[in-house]
Design an enzyme around this catalytic site. Structure first.
Site, PDB file in Angstrom:
ATOM      1  CG  ASP A  12      -1.494   2.092   6.588  1.00 13.18           C
ATOM      2  OD1 ASP A  12      -1.904   1.906   5.426  1.00 13.18           O
ATOM      3  OD2 ASP A  12      -1.394   3.220   7.086  1.00 13.18           O
ATOM      4  CG  ASP A  26      -1.618   1.238   1.474  1.00 11.49           C
ATOM      5  OD1 ASP A  26      -2.235   1.700   0.508  1.00 11.49           O
ATOM      6  OD2 ASP A  26      -1.567   1.773   2.594  1.00 11.49           O
TER       7      ASP A  26
END
Lengths: 69, 808
Positions: free
Chosen positions: B701, B506
């Site tokens: 996250d 990410d």
């Protein structure tokens, strides 16, 4: 040697008692936490804990809605 | 206790010079430590410091939360988390933050149990959880929590009591099996000792038969009850058409036991009860160790999980009070202060603020909201106070729906066939063929002897060491990884990770810092302190980035500072009117077109990857500032070392494509593997498709990564990640920084090497056993010596191996 016929079953009975005690202690949660009791025991002699009893009257209804489990 | 004048009296860290107090034996590094020290001292608990010194532990600096814990007294809170013991007593299970050493146990239990109405306090150090039994008529839970907070242990409700109950039941069941198997093994070995010595001293047949019968009876509970986990595992594997390590183990135990029992009854031949009992015991211990390490990792992740806020500020008839999030229903109004999570999906009714949606959308730059705008649960309110009327709560929220996706993906996750199980497939075949060959070889000599030798073969090849090889290596590695800040929740994670494939990252908050910082300043430097002083008045993330990145000058005095929603700041500096804000805002205030250098800057390359703030005064643009979300300093090294190890790297982000490709080029990631504008569902779909071709891993996250984390072969949650991401990830990094990902992959590969080495050892011992038993050279005593010896080799090899935290 024939004493074996008495001693051996006795020994096994003894083992059985020990196993039973172990199973009992596991079922009672005594083996759930293996770290803290080892430390707690070191502080046990620090003066006896004051025994307290829940004697005073209810302050308010802060406990409403608790399920009795 | 000795007090070093330059070390903090509470936490033992060096005191910053600004905090040094002259002529005072007590020094503190921060306000938190000073307050905690005062509380501990007042209650006469100074012994804490002595105890801590004995244990050679240092403290940690404390940040006092200053919470009132009012929500702990809400009926709805108690209904969720407390249990009624008797009519007058309630017990509650709380997570405590900040538990780090043995002296904490003393302090926590002492501080809480000296309160009136508190009956019992038990801290579990390993899990950082405390069980408190108290009389609600005498003391309130919020007061107990405040007291614990005042000495530096903020408490959080313990969620997931049902899971904990199931887990505990499972742990206890295994422990009981081990207890029985251990008692049996010890006693059967004693009996076997008598039999072996009888072999050399010609024991009378009557007594030797008695010993054999007793051995049979004593072995029964171990083989029938303790070992039944293996039979069940083998049977479940067979039904799923999978050959499991449990199958050869079960074959070995059962044939050995049946043949031994037969030989006892007919009164000739060998019994193998001692070997079998030890085998069962060792294998169960191996499983228990593995389970324990896994539990520890899970417990540690759940602690982080518990830190996530569990309360919301409910506005009830104009009064704001803290209640558990679970008790909010649609239609209720909640207040959200700056820095808080937004607890519900809803519409803003009052207030303006910037909302950080990165966990949901991956966008690094916060969104401005005002009355009438919609906000989502799980996002963070950054700058202003908001009132929100809830439209969706719990599972109806966007986050709740994403969590359902996560659960589905986790359910569908295909199990991998572990290396030990793949080997066991061949192993079973080879052993059965060899047993047949042995029978054929000895058939012509004597039928009984043929069966004897075949059974001996099945028992000595019973893969004890092989069965221990994987659990021990994995549990040792998980333990070492946890000390290194990597929490591993599944046993097959290491094996999955060691297989090469593509690692998808990410962007926001994972590869980048997740906050804005000044990357370029164009214009006269004299404006820097003025801009900083102005931005000090705003809580917006851009302002915070500017404050952190520009020099301070205390002589700058401003007056009349005004902030415009979604625009910027204006202030008077001396006689000058200064404007700092986004280009549209500045243009509106200054009027007219920008000079060429500004338009070039705004339309320049990578314009999307950055935020530009302009500074103007007297209608003229004086300076331009570019802010970007910087790439983490350890990301470049991490990506490079993963690529050298043979993994492919890609980016999956919810942010704009151009931002993603800029970050990609900074990290030298191939543009074909940089994807932007991915919704959480698209991320999941992407991983699903990629997984068909190659092994895929995901590092993330946010809530928007949670689905992808669950779908990927291994999902890795980064420190500071959202709650949903913790649930979905198989691995959680407990320390800040991305470098741990490289350590994790490296550690997994090392662990697999240890497992391979273990398997090699185990197989060579088995080979030796095969040769001995096929030639008829083996007797039960040699088997009894050979087996623990091979297990010992595997045990020491597992624990001595350098897997995690080793410097190459």
């Amino acid at each position: 040697m024939s004493v074996l016929y008495l001693v051996l079953p006795l020994a096994i009975l003894l083992v059985g008692t020990a196993v039973f005690a172990f199973v009992w202690s596991v079922k009672n949660g005594q083996m759930d936490d293996l770290e803290s009791p080892a430390i707690r025991m070191l502080y046990d002699d620090e003066g006896a804990k004051v025994t307290k009893s829940p004697s005073r009257q209810t302050q308010d209804g802060a406990t409403d809605g608790i399920k009795a489990r | 206790m000795t007090i070093n004048p330059h070390l903090c009296s509470h936490c033992g860290l060096v005191v910053p010079t600004a905090f040094l107090q002259a002529n005072n034996p007590l020094q503190f590094c921060c306000q938190g430590c000073e307050t905690v020290y005062a509380v501990i001292h007042e209650q006469g608990l100074d012994r804490y410091y002595a105890l801590r010194g004995d244990a050679n532990e240092t403290g940690r600096p404390v940040k006092l939360s200053g919470r009132t814990y009012a929500e702990f007294d809400e009926p709805s809170f108690l209904a969720l988390y407390a249990q009624r013991r008797t009519d007058e007593l309630i017990s509650v299970h709380l997570y405590l933050q900040g538990i780090h050493c043995a002296a904490c146990l003393w302090l926590v239990e002492r501080v809480a149990s000296t309160m009136d109405g508190v009956i019992d306090v038990r801290l579990d150090i390993g899990r950082s959880s405390v069980h408190i039994t108290y009389a609600p008529a005498v003391v309130r839970l919020s007061h107990i929590a405040q007291r614990l907070d005042s000495v530096g242990y903020p408490s959080h409700p313990f969620r997931g009591a049902d899971r904990e109950f199931l887990r505990r039941k499972e742990d206890r069941a295994l422990l009981m099996r081990i207890g029985v198997a251990g008692a049996v093994a010890g006693n059967v070995m004693l009996l076997a000792l008598a039999l072996y010595s009888g072999m050399f001293s010609d024991m009378e047949a009557e007594y030797s038969s008695f010993f054999r019968w007793v051995s049979l009876v004593v072995t029964l509970p171990s083989v029938l009850w303790s070992a039944s986990v293996f039979y069940r595992g083998a049977w479940a594997g067979l039904r799923a058409r999978l050959l499991h390590m449990d199958l050869p183990i079960s074959i070995g135990i059962l044939t050995g036991f049946v043949w031994g029992a037969y030989n006892t009854i007919v009164g000739r031949g060998e019994i193998y009860f001692d070997s079998l009992a030890v085998l069962v015991f060792l294998l169960l211990v191996g499983r228990w160790l593995q389970q324990r390490q896994k539990r520890r990792a899970t417990d540690a992740t759940e602690l982080f999980f518990a830190l996530a806020p569990s309360t919301a500020r409910l506005v009830d008839n104009g009064i704001v009070r803290d209640v558990p999030i679970e008790s909010i229903t649609p239609g209720m109004v909640v207040e959200v202060r700056p820095g808080d999570f937004i607890p519900v999906d809803g519409d803003v009714t009052d207030g303006t603020s910037a909302v950080d949606c990165a966990v949901l959308t991956g966008e690094a730059i916060p969104v401005w909201v005002q009355a009438g705008d919609k906000v989502n649960a799980g996002t963070t309110n950054v700058s202003g106070r908001l009132r929100i009327v809830a439209t969706g709560t719990g599972e109806q929220t966007r986050v709740g729906k994403l969590l359902l996706l996560v659960e589905e993906a986790m359910r569908k996750k295909a199990p991998i066939v572990a290396m030990a199980d793949r080997i066991s497939a061949y192993f079973v075949a080879v052993v059965l063929v060899l047993a047949a060959v042995t029978i054929a070889m000895w058939w012509s000599t004597d039928v009984g002897l043929a069966i004897d030798h075949a059974v001996a073969l099945l028992i000595v090849t019973c893969p004890c060491a092989l069965g221990l090889a994987t659990p021990l290596a994995v549990s040792a590695a998980i333990g070492k990884a946890a000390r290194h800040g990597i929490l591993i929740k599944g046993e097959d994670v290491l094996e999955r990770l060691a297989r090469k494939g593509t690692i998808w990252f990410d962007k926001t908050g994972t590869l980048t810092e997740g906050r804005l910082s000044v990357s370029r300043w164009v214009g006269d430097d004299k404006w820097k302190p003025i801009v900083r002083a102005m931005e000090n008045h705003s809580g917006h993330p851009i302002a915070r980035g500017l404050v952190a990145g520009l020099p301070e000058d205390p002589t700058v005095v401003l007056s009349n500072v005004r902030e415009t929603f979604g625009g910027g700041l204006e202030a008077d500096f001396g006689r000058q009117k200064v404007i700092v804000g986004n280009p549209n805002f500045v243009q509106a205030r200054c009027g007219g077109a920008f000079p060429d250098w500004v338009t070039q800057l705004l339309d320049g390359p990578r314009a999307e990857a950055k935020t530009t703030v302009l500074v103007a005064s007297e209608g003229i643009v004086r300076a331009a500032i570019e802010l970007t979300d910087p790439v983490r300093h350890d990301a470049v090294d991490c990506v490079r070392s993963l690529e050298t190890a043979g993994y492919q790297i890609g980016i999956l982000s919810g942010d704009d494509e151009r931002v993603v490709s800029t970050v990609g080029s900074q990290l030298a990631i191939s543009p074909e593997r940089c994807f932007g504008r991915q919704t959480p569902e698209q991320k999941l779909e992407h991983i699903r498709r990629a997984a068909k071709q190659t092994n895929t891993f995901m590092v993330g996250d946010g809530v928007n990564d949670a689905g992808a984390l669950a779908e990927a072969s291994v999902g890795i949650g980064v420190h500071g990640g959202a709650e949903a991401c913790l649930t979905a990830a198989d691995v959680y990094l407990a320390r800040d920084g991305i470098a741990l990902v490289a350590d994790l992959v490296e550690g997994s590969r090392r662990t697999m090497r240890v497992i391979r080495r273990n398997v090699l050892f185990a197989l060579s011992y088995n080979l030796l056993g095969v040769v001995l038993s096929m030639t008829g050279l083996i007797n039960p005593m040699i088997a009894a010596i050979l087996m623990p010896f091979s297990s010992l080799t595997v045990v020491s090899s597992s624990y001595k191996a350098k897997t995690f935290g080793a410097k190459p």
